[in-house]
Design a protein around this motif. Structure first.
Motif, mmCIF file in Angstrom:
data_model
loop_
_atom_site.group_PDB
_atom_site.id
_atom_site.type_symbol
_atom_site.label_atom_id
_atom_site.label_comp_id
_atom_site.label_asym_id
_atom_site.label_seq_id
_atom_site.Cartn_x
_atom_site.Cartn_y
_atom_site.Cartn_z
ATOM 1 N N SER A 130 118.579 93.911 29.012
ATOM 2 C CA SER A 130 118.315 92.756 29.871
ATOM 3 C C SER A 130 119.589 92.057 30.337
ATOM 4 N N PRO A 168 112.561 91.940 24.939
ATOM 5 C CA PRO A 168 113.740 91.077 24.856
ATOM 6 C C PRO A 168 113.603 89.764 25.609
ATOM 7 N N ASP A 185 120.653 87.842 24.819
ATOM 8 C CA ASP A 185 119.776 88.997 25.026
ATOM 9 C C ASP A 185 119.345 89.471 23.644
ATOM 10 N N MET A 186 118.134 89.106 23.254
ATOM 11 C CA MET A 186 117.708 89.433 21.886
ATOM 12 C C MET A 186 116.251 89.872 21.850
ATOM 13 N N ALA A 187 115.958 90.737 20.884
ATOM 14 C CA ALA A 187 114.585 91.183 20.660
ATOM 15 C C ALA A 187 113.909 90.243 19.667
ATOM 16 N N ALA A 192 116.309 95.914 17.393
ATOM 17 C CA ALA A 192 115.709 96.584 18.544
ATOM 18 C C ALA A 192 115.215 97.973 18.139
#
Length: 359
Positions: A130, A168, A185-187, A192
């Protein structure tokens, strides 16, 4: 069952060589050159930032989806202007990279004129990391929100079946000359899912708090983890964030949702991924200079705050990836031998030259 393997030999690859190589494979599989340029730049951007799980190693799975007619490489997204600041895009089952790139491009145009622009995208596919969309907005001097939904990988809190995606959450804001930009930008999972696929490719174990096997037991075996479920970060909090991504990206857009998005590694049918993008002009409430000065101050306050025991440096969100990018631009991008072989197999299928390696 996964078998124990020794760590593989690593090779360094120049980012320009990699980008050209990926473009040729895409074009060889029926992707128009304009789209191939977008996809290759996005994938290599992930490789450069150290997000190897969402980089060029995705090419074999994407190409298999094209070969099985589960992804239309030649598709052109269509735009429908809903209001002066809202656009809906139909991706027509083409590359998510292309639909999202055009979506952010239009969101930026609307933000320049009206202060903000919002784009909803349906009938799309996986768009990789992302952060490249956040960076697209940053390059235009914009703040942004970037949401997408994805195929089932997480149970909802209290459940045991795969239902929500490891979708994300990303956003960003520009800074001045004295700080790095803010890039989140993180899950919503502990890790991930792509990191598990990466460990499987490289014959590595995973931490035993990332996932459960099919029987509900913690596992350090990536093959068993992929048969089971990912674990949400923060328990119910991560679960709720994954549902939020499905609301804004799936329910709202008209794309698949509630566990019906197809896995990008499954070539049997279209994915119907949904995305939600927002670009915002930072100078809506103050001058751009004031905004950037305030961001610089925030950066300094964060990175210069008092450190806990054992910590040498505090980083701003996205800063570690930017440092990795600077290093890989100079030294090359590391790939395991099996990953290079997998990419070269795709090259053989479309009769293009093998990937150049530096060592």
């Amino acid at each position: 069952m996964a078998t124990e393997t020794q760590p593989q030999q690593m090779h360094l690859i120049n980012h320009k060589d990699l980008e050209s190589f990926v473009q040729q494979i895409l074009i060889g599989n029926g992707t128009p050159e304009e789209s191939a340029v977008i996809v290759s730049k996005c994938l290599v951007s992930a490789d450069l930032r150290g997000v190897d799980t969402h980089g060029s190693n995705r090419i074999p799975s994407y190409m298999e989806r094209i070969r099985q007619a589960a992804l239309n490489a030649a598709a052109t997204p269509t735009l429908c202007q809903i209001t002066p600041v809202v656009v809906q895009i139909d991706g027509h089952n083409g590359f998510g990279f292309v639909a999202a790139h055009k979506g952010m491009e239009r969101a930026i145009e609307m933000a320049k004129d009206f202060g903000m622009g919002m784009v909803s995208i349906k009938h799309s596919n996986h768009f990789g990391m992302s952060a490249w969309l956040v960076k697209q907005a940053l390059d235009a001097g914009m703040m942004s929100l970037v949401f997408t939904n994805s195929s089932p990988a997480l149970p909802v809190w209290g459940g045991k079946e795969k239902l929500m995606g490891v979708s994300p959450i990303a956003c960003g804001a520009p800074s001045g000359n004295e700080a790095r930009p803010f890039i989140l930008d993180m899950a919503p999972s502990i890790a991930a899912r792509g990191k598990i696929y990466k460990a499987l490719r490289r014959g590595e174990k995973i931490p035993n708090d990332w996932a459960l096997d099919k029987d509900g037991n913690r596992t350090d075996d990536p093959a068993k983890a992929l048969e089971g479920v990912m674990l949400p970060m923060g328990g119910p909090k991560g679960s709720a964030l994954s549902i939020m991504m499905d609301v804004f990206s799936g329910v709202f857009s008209g794309a698949a949702f509630a566990g019906h998005v197809t896995n990008p590694y499954d070539p049997s049918k279209p994915a119907d991924v949904g995305h939600f993008l927002v670009a915002i002009r930072p100078d809506l409430f103050m001058t751009m200079e004031e905004f950037k000065e305030r961001m610089d101050y925030l950066y300094k306050r964060v990175t210069e705050s008092e450190k806990m025991a054992g910590v040498e440096q505090i980083y701003f969100p996205g800063e570690i990836e930017m440092i990795t990018e600077e290093k890989r631009l100079m030294e090359g991008i590391p790939f395991a031998a099996a990953e290079v072989a997998s990419l070269n197999k795709e090259a053989d299928l479309v009769k293009v030259d093998h990937l150049k390696v530096q060592g």
